[in-house]
Design a protein around this motif. Sequence first.
Motif, PDB file in Angstrom:
ATOM      1  N   TYR A 341      36.710  11.747  40.308  1.00  0.00           N
ATOM      2  CA  TYR A 341      37.185  12.141  41.638  1.00  0.00           C
ATOM      3  C   TYR A 341      38.134  13.338  41.586  1.00  0.00           C
ATOM      4  CZ  TYR A 341      34.879   8.356  44.054  1.00  0.00           C
ATOM      5  OH  TYR A 341      33.924   7.545  44.604  1.00  0.00           O
ATOM      6  N   SER A 342      38.257  13.936  40.404  1.00  0.00           N
ATOM      7  CA  SER A 342      39.030  15.168  40.284  1.00  0.00           C
ATOM      8  C   SER A 342      38.187  16.343  40.788  1.00  0.00           C
ATOM      9  CB  SER A 342      39.413  15.403  38.819  1.00  0.00           C
ATOM     10  OG  SER A 342      39.833  16.725  38.626  1.00  0.00           O
ATOM     11  N   PRO A 343      38.696  17.159  41.699  1.00  0.00           N
ATOM     12  CA  PRO A 343      37.918  18.292  42.223  1.00  0.00           C
ATOM     13  C   PRO A 343      37.465  19.247  41.126  1.00  0.00           C
ATOM     14  CG  PRO A 343      39.851  17.910  43.581  1.00  0.00           C
ATOM     15  CD  PRO A 343      40.001  17.035  42.380  1.00  0.00           C
ATOM     16  N   THR A 354      25.093  18.048  47.172  1.00  0.00           N
ATOM     17  CA  THR A 354      24.246  16.849  47.171  1.00  0.00           C
ATOM     18  C   THR A 354      24.049  16.326  45.754  1.00  0.00           C
ATOM     19  OG1 THR A 354      23.093  17.629  49.142  1.00  0.00           O
ATOM     20  CG2 THR A 354      22.022  15.905  47.839  1.00  0.00           C
ATOM     21  N   ARG A 355      23.713  17.225  44.854  1.00  0.00           N
ATOM     22  CA  ARG A 355      23.486  16.811  43.471  1.00  0.00           C
ATOM     23  C   ARG A 355      24.785  16.373  42.797  1.00  0.00           C
ATOM     24  NH1 ARG A 355      20.778  21.484  40.410  1.00  0.00           N
ATOM     25  NH2 ARG A 355      20.899  19.959  38.714  1.00  0.00           N
ATOM     26  N   ARG A 356      25.881  17.032  43.181  1.00  0.00           N
ATOM     27  CA  ARG A 356      27.162  16.640  42.593  1.00  0.00           C
ATOM     28  C   ARG A 356      27.516  15.200  42.955  1.00  0.00           C
ATOM     29  NH1 ARG A 356      28.919  22.187  43.226  1.00  0.00           N
ATOM     30  NH2 ARG A 356      29.537  21.836  45.383  1.00  0.00           N
ATOM     31  N   GLU A 357      27.392  14.870  44.230  1.00  0.00           N
ATOM     32  CA  GLU A 357      27.720  13.522  44.667  1.00  0.00           C
ATOM     33  C   GLU A 357      26.784  12.495  44.035  1.00  0.00           C
ATOM     34  OE1 GLU A 357      29.660  10.391  46.170  1.00  0.00           O
ATOM     35  OE2 GLU A 357      30.334  12.480  46.142  1.00  0.00           O
ATOM     36  N   LYS A 358      25.511  12.857  43.930  1.00  0.00           N
ATOM     37  CA  LYS A 358      24.535  11.961  43.311  1.00  0.00           C
ATOM     38  C   LYS A 358      24.889  11.727  41.835  1.00  0.00           C
ATOM     39  CE  LYS A 358      19.546  11.347  42.699  1.00  0.00           C
ATOM     40  NZ  LYS A 358      18.209  11.951  42.919  1.00  0.00           N
ATOM     41  N   THR A 359      25.297  12.797  41.157  1.00  0.00           N
ATOM     42  CA  THR A 359      25.682  12.678  39.748  1.00  0.00           C
ATOM     43  C   THR A 359      26.933  11.826  39.599  1.00  0.00           C
ATOM     44  OG1 THR A 359      24.743  14.858  39.282  1.00  0.00           O
ATOM     45  CG2 THR A 359      26.295  13.965  37.666  1.00  0.00           C
ATOM     46  N   ARG A 360      27.891  12.030  40.493  1.00  0.00           N
ATOM     47  CA  ARG A 360      29.116  11.238  40.427  1.00  0.00           C
ATOM     48  C   ARG A 360      28.812   9.749  40.590  1.00  0.00           C
ATOM     49  NH1 ARG A 360      34.264  13.025  43.709  1.00  0.00           N
ATOM     50  NH2 ARG A 360      32.928  12.836  45.547  1.00  0.00           N
ATOM     51  N   GLN A 361      27.998   9.412  41.559  1.00  0.00           N
ATOM     52  CA  GLN A 361      27.672   8.010  41.775  1.00  0.00           C
ATOM     53  C   GLN A 361      26.908   7.431  40.587  1.00  0.00           C
ATOM     54  OE1 GLN A 361      28.961   6.165  44.165  1.00  0.00           O
ATOM     55  NE2 GLN A 361      30.014   8.032  44.857  1.00  0.00           N
ATOM     56  N   ALA A 362      26.051   8.255  39.984  1.00  0.00           N
ATOM     57  CA  ALA A 362      25.305   7.792  38.803  1.00  0.00           C
ATOM     58  C   ALA A 362      26.255   7.516  37.642  1.00  0.00           C
ATOM     59  CB  ALA A 362      24.268   8.833  38.397  1.00  0.00           C
ATOM     60  N   LEU A 363      27.257   8.375  37.471  1.00  0.00           N
ATOM     61  CA  LEU A 363      28.233   8.182  36.394  1.00  0.00           C
ATOM     62  C   LEU A 363      29.133   6.981  36.662  1.00  0.00           C
ATOM     63  CD1 LEU A 363      29.173  11.903  35.659  1.00  0.00           C
ATOM     64  CD2 LEU A 363      27.928  10.338  34.152  1.00  0.00           C
ATOM     65  N   ALA A 399      42.617  12.469  51.299  1.00  0.00           N
ATOM     66  CA  ALA A 399      43.160  13.761  50.869  1.00  0.00           C
ATOM     67  C   ALA A 399      42.145  14.891  50.969  1.00  0.00           C
ATOM     68  CB  ALA A 399      43.658  13.647  49.428  1.00  0.00           C
ATOM     69  N   ALA A 400      41.019  14.621  51.603  1.00  0.00           N
ATOM     70  CA  ALA A 400      39.946  15.621  51.672  1.00  0.00           C
ATOM     71  C   ALA A 400      40.468  16.939  52.230  1.00  0.00           C
ATOM     72  CB  ALA A 400      38.812  15.094  52.541  1.00  0.00           C
ATOM     73  N   GLY A 401      40.217  18.003  51.476  1.00  0.00           N
ATOM     74  CA  GLY A 401      40.621  19.327  51.933  1.00  0.00           C
ATOM     75  C   GLY A 401      42.082  19.642  51.709  1.00  0.00           C
ATOM     76  N   GLN A 402      42.825  18.707  51.127  1.00  0.00           N
ATOM     77  CA  GLN A 402      44.250  18.941  50.879  1.00  0.00           C
ATOM     78  C   GLN A 402      44.501  19.020  49.373  1.00  0.00           C
ATOM     79  OE1 GLN A 402      46.938  16.344  53.148  1.00  0.00           O
ATOM     80  NE2 GLN A 402      45.136  15.490  54.163  1.00  0.00           N
ATOM     81  N   PRO A 403      45.417  19.887  48.954  1.00  0.00           N
ATOM     82  CA  PRO A 403      45.754  19.990  47.525  1.00  0.00           C
ATOM     83  C   PRO A 403      46.642  18.819  47.106  1.00  0.00           C
ATOM     84  CG  PRO A 403      47.130  21.480  48.809  1.00  0.00           C
ATOM     85  CD  PRO A 403      46.166  20.862  49.778  1.00  0.00           C
ATOM     86  N   PHE A 404      46.003  17.674  46.977  1.00  0.00           N
ATOM     87  CA  PHE A 404      46.760  16.457  46.726  1.00  0.00           C
ATOM     88  C   PHE A 404      46.176  15.741  45.513  1.00  0.00           C
ATOM     89  CE2 PHE A 404      48.631  12.333  47.491  1.00  0.00           C
ATOM     90  CZ  PHE A 404      49.861  12.669  48.051  1.00  0.00           C
ATOM     91  N   PRO A 405      47.016  15.260  44.572  1.00  0.00           N
ATOM     92  CA  PRO A 405      46.487  14.587  43.377  1.00  0.00           C
ATOM     93  C   PRO A 405      45.795  13.278  43.735  1.00  0.00           C
ATOM     94  CG  PRO A 405      48.872  14.309  43.511  1.00  0.00           C
ATOM     95  CD  PRO A 405      48.489  15.297  44.576  1.00  0.00           C
ATOM     96  N   VAL A 406      44.594  13.095  43.185  1.00  0.00           N
ATOM     97  CA  VAL A 406      43.815  11.885  43.437  1.00  0.00           C
ATOM     98  C   VAL A 406      43.627  11.164  42.109  1.00  0.00           C
ATOM     99  CG1 VAL A 406      41.600  10.961  44.172  1.00  0.00           C
ATOM    100  CG2 VAL A 406      42.636  12.875  45.414  1.00  0.00           C
ATOM    101  N   GLY A 407      43.889   9.877  42.105  1.00  0.00           N
ATOM    102  CA  GLY A 407      43.715   9.086  40.890  1.00  0.00           C
ATOM    103  C   GLY A 407      43.729   7.616  41.211  1.00  0.00           C
TER     104      GLY A 407
END
Length: 694
Positions: A341-343, A354-363, A399-407
Amino acid sequence: MKKKIQGPKSILERAEKLFKKGSYALAKPAFEEINAVLHDEDIAEKIKICEKEITLLETKELIRKGRRSLKKGNLRDAVQYFEEAYRLSGEEWLPEKITSLKAEMAGRKSFEAAKDAEQSGDYEKAAELYEEALSVHETESKEILLRRAHILVKAGKYEEAVSIFGTFNVSDDRAVYDYGFALAKIKKYYDCLKVWDGIPDKNNAFSEQKTAVRSLLAAELYECFEKSKKCVPKPGLGNEEKPGLGNEEGETAQWGRIYGQGKYLADRGELSDLTEYARYSFAGELWKTGQYDKVRELLLPYPSQMNAGKTEVYAKLFFRLAEMSREYLTEFTLFWLTALYSPETYIKLASDETRREKTRQALIQKGEELIKKKYPDCSAALACWKAEKKAVETLHSLAAGQPFPVGTPRFIRKFGESEPILEMIRNNREFFSDTEHYLSTGAYYSSAGQSLFHLHNGNYEEAFEGLPISDKAADEFVTYCIERVYFEYGLYCLEKGEPGIGRYFETAAALFEKSPEYEKSFIDKAMSSDHLHEMQWYENALTDIYAKRPVKKIGEALSIIMARRAIRMQNKRQLSLRGTEAVLKKALKLNTDNELARTSLESMQAELDLEDLIRAIEKHKINKACQIAVKSQHREVKEEFLDFIRYNVEHLDDPDIKDRERLFLLNDFAKWCARVDESHPLMKDIDKRLDALK
């Protein structure tokens, strides 16, 4: 007086006597004298024995004198005695001893000559002579070797000096200094500094020397770095297969050297950037050959600050390690979801969204499958995984669209700051679908969040003990954690049969208000309780909760538990009928639709009426007993009363009863019987008796 001339017989007897006593030196001439006449073979053999024994004694005496000379340090006399002993006896060990002593005689001369050469400044000659002296002074070989090494340093023969110093664990400050100096001279700067660490900085001159060597090491490492730098890729998600460049084994060793020696300087405030670069480059080289354990050793302990690139490295590393051993699953789950979930990592997963999200879900799915594979019973591990996944997904959306740490909560607790995240959650309460979603998200990131993960893992004691203790009023997220932990810890204690657990449910009403799912869970557990002590505890808990939260579901559950427990106790003769009736009526008052209470009351009403009837009869309150029988809807109650009347009617035949009294009683019996059932056959019997009396 003339000496008496001895005959052959007396000479032989004397010789034999001396032989037996071991006086071989005296026996030998006697045997020789007599054998000159007799020529006897036995006597000749004894003469040989005497000669052998005499030689042995002479040899022992010579050896004794030689050893005495050694103790006195007189090597020359000792050699002469040992040589004469060898000439007489031919002892096998003597030649080696004689040779050793002669060498020692020569060695002493070499040692003295070496010291003279050292004093005169002829260091090379002194080193050669010390080497010759080593063969003499075996017990002092270390001291002589160190003197030779010291002279070799003075002579400028540093390689030889290092080879000698390296064979000892030197501790003398002078020897340690010479060793380090020689190492520096052959450009082994790192080894020099490590050796010199054993000497305290006693003066400025030595400190300046160490500073100079550190500068030389830094320059050498920079030069090595410039030659080796090939932009070695860091191991991470999305770039796991990169071909090596040139000699991979050589590159690995080179980066390892730069990192290892650079770390020595970095620990002292120098070359920190270069060392960090070399650290990850070295890890990259090890990664290519699948040496994941060595990569882990290299990258631990964790850095104090964790950026996206480093998170990616650790995520990929612990995924590989977790594939090999479940020992690393905790570390794997610590990094995997945060990395995905790191940008910065997400953008590298594919070329389009589309492919990025699909890859993320696969991982993510791949990670979940790894947990299932490594944990035979993966329910607890998956519960933690899903809780963190939901939390980080929520935070990512928030935090979508905001420079905010996600973890994930665990990652933020270990490497980040929770307060900015909690503040963002508080400021966006309208974002959450319901109160439970809002509070649970904040709770996982709060100071009490770890206790929730303990609950998922079934570690209830740790969850309870890990709750924060503070004099300040807890915020809403911590309060939610406390309510959840108290609630689930209470259930845990209930299952263990521990007493005095009501205090853990004092906040249950507040929790149910916020999270109806826990209310449903509690009601389900209460309804499935089967043992009387469990039912009693659930009844007590529900009573307290209902007093604070009088909602229909709690009231219905409490009504059913009350009825079930009362009936069970009555069946076990632990509760009277009248007590059971009171409980069932109370249960019906809570829930008028409680069919169990209603039907049970109806089925036991006959027993209740009979109990009241018998009690009234026993107290001779026949009018009251009649009233009970009249009001009762149950035929057996009426029959019981009429049987009582019949019994008394039959006993009126007693001749001691006067007719007047008998008439009075029959009239009462007729009245009571008519009120209960005027068509009962007993009425005819009473009427006949009355007619007979009239």
